[in-house]
Design a protein around this motif. Structure first.
Motif, PDB file in Angstrom:
ATOM      1  N   MET A   1     -41.477  52.269 -43.812  1.00  0.00           N
ATOM      2  CA  MET A   1     -41.516  50.390 -43.093  1.00  0.00           C
ATOM      3  C   MET A   1     -40.142  50.679 -42.206  1.00  0.00           C
ATOM      4  SD  MET A   1     -40.115  47.353 -45.627  1.00  0.00           S
ATOM      5  CE  MET A   1     -41.332  46.457 -45.006  1.00  0.00           C
ATOM      6  N   SER A   2     -40.371  49.886 -41.654  1.00  0.00           N
ATOM      7  CA  SER A   2     -39.026  49.279 -40.566  1.00  0.00           C
ATOM      8  C   SER A   2     -39.396  47.487 -40.112  1.00  0.00           C
ATOM      9  CB  SER A   2     -39.745  49.807 -38.680  1.00  0.00           C
ATOM     10  OG  SER A   2     -39.150  49.153 -38.167  1.00  0.00           O
ATOM     11  N   VAL A   3     -37.687  47.139 -40.462  1.00  0.00           N
ATOM     12  CA  VAL A   3     -37.506  45.887 -39.939  1.00  0.00           C
ATOM     13  C   VAL A   3     -36.667  46.215 -38.570  1.00  0.00           C
ATOM     14  CG1 VAL A   3     -36.343  44.289 -40.939  1.00  0.00           C
ATOM     15  CG2 VAL A   3     -37.533  45.718 -43.084  1.00  0.00           C
ATOM     16  N   LEU A   4     -36.864  45.538 -37.734  1.00  0.00           N
ATOM     17  CA  LEU A   4     -36.265  44.545 -36.731  1.00  0.00           C
ATOM     18  C   LEU A   4     -35.145  43.743 -36.745  1.00  0.00           C
ATOM     19  CD1 LEU A   4     -38.528  45.830 -34.324  1.00  0.00           C
ATOM     20  CD2 LEU A   4     -36.972  47.562 -35.086  1.00  0.00           C
ATOM     21  N   LEU A   5     -34.137  43.660 -36.755  1.00  0.00           N
ATOM     22  CA  LEU A   5     -33.664  42.284 -36.922  1.00  0.00           C
ATOM     23  C   LEU A   5     -32.911  41.884 -35.916  1.00  0.00           C
ATOM     24  CD1 LEU A   5     -31.648  40.863 -40.233  1.00  0.00           C
ATOM     25  CD2 LEU A   5     -30.709  40.720 -37.775  1.00  0.00           C
ATOM     26  N   GLU A   6     -33.264  40.908 -34.799  1.00  0.00           N
ATOM     27  CA  GLU A   6     -32.253  40.515 -34.005  1.00  0.00           C
ATOM     28  C   GLU A   6     -31.042  39.582 -34.134  1.00  0.00           C
ATOM     29  OE1 GLU A   6     -32.485  39.371 -29.105  1.00  0.00           O
ATOM     30  OE2 GLU A   6     -34.416  38.893 -30.341  1.00  0.00           O
ATOM     31  N   PHE A   7     -29.796  39.516 -33.563  1.00  0.00           N
ATOM     32  CA  PHE A   7     -29.160  38.076 -34.321  1.00  0.00           C
ATOM     33  C   PHE A   7     -28.036  38.559 -33.332  1.00  0.00           C
ATOM     34  CE2 PHE A   7     -26.985  41.987 -36.042  1.00  0.00           C
ATOM     35  CZ  PHE A   7     -25.820  41.621 -36.763  1.00  0.00           C
ATOM     36  N   SER A   8     -27.074  37.262 -33.008  1.00  0.00           N
ATOM     37  CA  SER A   8     -26.376  36.996 -32.369  1.00  0.00           C
ATOM     38  C   SER A   8     -25.189  36.066 -32.955  1.00  0.00           C
ATOM     39  CB  SER A   8     -26.209  36.136 -30.959  1.00  0.00           C
ATOM     40  OG  SER A   8     -27.090  34.939 -31.188  1.00  0.00           O
ATOM     41  N   ILE A   9     -24.013  36.725 -33.725  1.00  0.00           N
ATOM     42  CA  ILE A   9     -23.097  36.002 -34.138  1.00  0.00           C
ATOM     43  C   ILE A   9     -22.237  35.388 -33.544  1.00  0.00           C
ATOM     44  CG2 ILE A   9     -22.945  38.285 -35.520  1.00  0.00           C
ATOM     45  CD1 ILE A   9     -22.139  36.645 -38.287  1.00  0.00           C
ATOM     46  N   PHE A  10     -20.866  34.385 -33.823  1.00  0.00           N
ATOM     47  CA  PHE A  10     -19.762  34.779 -33.292  1.00  0.00           C
ATOM     48  C   PHE A  10     -19.240  32.970 -33.519  1.00  0.00           C
ATOM     49  CE2 PHE A  10     -23.096  32.589 -31.340  1.00  0.00           C
ATOM     50  CZ  PHE A  10     -22.419  31.220 -30.964  1.00  0.00           C
ATOM     51  N   PRO A  11     -17.093  33.408 -33.488  1.00  0.00           N
ATOM     52  CA  PRO A  11     -16.846  32.442 -34.418  1.00  0.00           C
ATOM     53  C   PRO A  11     -17.067  30.930 -33.284  1.00  0.00           C
ATOM     54  CG  PRO A  11     -15.360  33.929 -33.635  1.00  0.00           C
ATOM     55  CD  PRO A  11     -16.820  34.686 -33.217  1.00  0.00           C
TER      56      PRO A  11
ATOM     57  N   ALA B   1     -27.877  42.455 -44.814  1.00  0.00           N
ATOM     58  CA  ALA B   1     -26.464  42.865 -45.975  1.00  0.00           C
ATOM     59  C   ALA B   1     -25.656  43.255 -44.566  1.00  0.00           C
ATOM     60  CB  ALA B   1     -26.516  44.408 -46.573  1.00  0.00           C
ATOM     61  N   ILE B   2     -26.036  43.831 -42.792  1.00  0.00           N
ATOM     62  CA  ILE B   2     -25.014  44.072 -41.839  1.00  0.00           C
ATOM     63  C   ILE B   2     -25.167  42.834 -41.836  1.00  0.00           C
ATOM     64  CG2 ILE B   2     -25.741  45.157 -39.563  1.00  0.00           C
ATOM     65  CD1 ILE B   2     -25.137  47.310 -41.386  1.00  0.00           C
ATOM     66  N   VAL B   3     -25.462  41.797 -41.263  1.00  0.00           N
ATOM     67  CA  VAL B   3     -26.008  40.192 -40.918  1.00  0.00           C
ATOM     68  C   VAL B   3     -24.070  40.287 -41.581  1.00  0.00           C
ATOM     69  CG1 VAL B   3     -26.367  38.193 -41.033  1.00  0.00           C
ATOM     70  CG2 VAL B   3     -27.930  40.377 -40.396  1.00  0.00           C
ATOM     71  N   GLU B   4     -24.746  40.004 -43.338  1.00  0.00           N
ATOM     72  CA  GLU B   4     -23.115  39.720 -44.495  1.00  0.00           C
ATOM     73  C   GLU B   4     -22.017  40.027 -43.763  1.00  0.00           C
ATOM     74  OE1 GLU B   4     -22.661  38.336 -48.932  1.00  0.00           O
ATOM     75  OE2 GLU B   4     -24.286  40.045 -47.994  1.00  0.00           O
ATOM     76  N   GLN B   5     -21.841  41.274 -43.790  1.00  0.00           N
ATOM     77  CA  GLN B   5     -20.937  42.298 -43.627  1.00  0.00           C
ATOM     78  C   GLN B   5     -20.222  41.547 -42.208  1.00  0.00           C
ATOM     79  OE1 GLN B   5     -21.134  46.620 -43.846  1.00  0.00           O
ATOM     80  NE2 GLN B   5     -23.036  47.206 -44.970  1.00  0.00           N
ATOM     81  N   ALA B   6     -20.990  41.378 -40.597  1.00  0.00           N
ATOM     82  CA  ALA B   6     -20.285  40.514 -39.350  1.00  0.00           C
ATOM     83  C   ALA B   6     -20.208  39.418 -39.952  1.00  0.00           C
ATOM     84  CB  ALA B   6     -21.885  40.807 -38.793  1.00  0.00           C
ATOM     85  N   ALA B   7     -20.329  38.749 -40.950  1.00  0.00           N
ATOM     86  CA  ALA B   7     -20.492  37.300 -40.753  1.00  0.00           C
ATOM     87  C   ALA B   7     -18.552  37.831 -41.955  1.00  0.00           C
ATOM     88  CB  ALA B   7     -20.673  36.831 -42.113  1.00  0.00           C
ATOM     89  N   GLN B   8     -18.527  38.551 -42.612  1.00  0.00           N
ATOM     90  CA  GLN B   8     -16.749  38.793 -43.100  1.00  0.00           C
ATOM     91  C   GLN B   8     -16.591  38.843 -42.678  1.00  0.00           C
ATOM     92  OE1 GLN B   8     -18.136  41.380 -46.935  1.00  0.00           O
ATOM     93  NE2 GLN B   8     -19.275  40.017 -47.664  1.00  0.00           N
ATOM     94  N   ILE B   9     -16.391  39.876 -41.845  1.00  0.00           N
ATOM     95  CA  ILE B   9     -15.878  40.037 -40.162  1.00  0.00           C
ATOM     96  C   ILE B   9     -15.037  39.136 -39.497  1.00  0.00           C
ATOM     97  CG2 ILE B   9     -15.271  41.962 -38.168  1.00  0.00           C
ATOM     98  CD1 ILE B   9     -17.194  43.841 -39.378  1.00  0.00           C
ATOM     99  N   ILE B  10     -16.293  38.628 -39.171  1.00  0.00           N
ATOM    100  CA  ILE B  10     -15.347  37.318 -38.593  1.00  0.00           C
ATOM    101  C   ILE B  10     -14.765  36.321 -38.974  1.00  0.00           C
ATOM    102  CG2 ILE B  10     -16.353  34.929 -37.176  1.00  0.00           C
ATOM    103  CD1 ILE B  10     -18.393  37.478 -36.185  1.00  0.00           C
ATOM    104  N   HIS B  11     -15.026  36.417 -40.137  1.00  0.00           N
ATOM    105  CA  HIS B  11     -14.280  35.004 -41.318  1.00  0.00           C
ATOM    106  C   HIS B  11     -12.359  36.452 -41.405  1.00  0.00           C
ATOM    107  CE1 HIS B  11     -16.810  31.737 -41.869  1.00  0.00           C
ATOM    108  NE2 HIS B  11     -17.892  32.482 -42.316  1.00  0.00           N
ATOM    109  N   GLY B  12     -12.611  36.786 -42.257  1.00  0.00           N
ATOM    110  CA  GLY B  12     -11.827  38.438 -42.059  1.00  0.00           C
ATOM    111  C   GLY B  12     -10.682  37.998 -40.700  1.00  0.00           C
TER     112      GLY B  12
ATOM    113  N   ARG C   1     -15.366  29.275 -39.066  1.00  0.00           N
ATOM    114  CA  ARG C   1     -16.598  28.653 -39.011  1.00  0.00           C
ATOM    115  C   ARG C   1     -17.506  29.312 -37.446  1.00  0.00           C
ATOM    116  NH1 ARG C   1     -18.528  22.818 -36.335  1.00  0.00           N
ATOM    117  NH2 ARG C   1     -21.176  23.434 -37.196  1.00  0.00           N
ATOM    118  N   VAL C   2     -17.982  29.981 -38.432  1.00  0.00           N
ATOM    119  CA  VAL C   2     -19.159  31.433 -37.521  1.00  0.00           C
ATOM    120  C   VAL C   2     -20.789  30.886 -37.454  1.00  0.00           C
ATOM    121  CG1 VAL C   2     -20.336  33.304 -38.151  1.00  0.00           C
ATOM    122  CG2 VAL C   2     -17.757  32.571 -38.963  1.00  0.00           C
TER     123      VAL C   2
END
Length: 111
Positions: free
Chosen positions: A1-11, A55-66, A71-72
């Protein structure tokens, strides 16, 4: 299986330039060993399943909040295909078979 996820995340509370916070996210993605592609407007990742991608997206949010951000903002697109492997490269190769070489990184020179 392949999951492609495109995201942008920023404060939303760090002013006009957010490259410092985004760079921390890219470092985390790079450290996971998953295949990814940075673009000017976001990042594409490929994982074996949706759980790992989110999980990658969740870690990204934690990094920015950290980093002290209150607000993210995140935007996410997902392409999940059970019978596909190596989708990140495969989708590009499919277009190149039809058109030949395409400009993958405009304005970016690599070594």
């Amino acid at each position: 299986m392949s999951v492609l996820l495109e995201f942008s995340i920023f404060p939303l509370d760090k002013g006009v330039s957010v490259s410092e916070e985004v760079s921390r996210v890219i470092e985390m993605i790079d450290s996971t060993g998953i295949e990814y592609q940075l673009t000017a407007m976001g990042t594409l990742i490929e994982t074996p399943n949706i759980t790992e991608a989110l999980a990658i997206v969740e870690q990204a949010a934690q990094i920015i909040h950290g980093a002290g951000c209150q607000r993210v903002y995140a935007a996410i697109k997902i392409d999940s295909r059970p019978a596909r492997e190596h989708g990140l490269q495969g989708k590009i190769e499919s277009i190149q078979k039809r058109l030949g070489e395409v400009n993958l990184n405009p304005g970016v020179e690599s070594d």
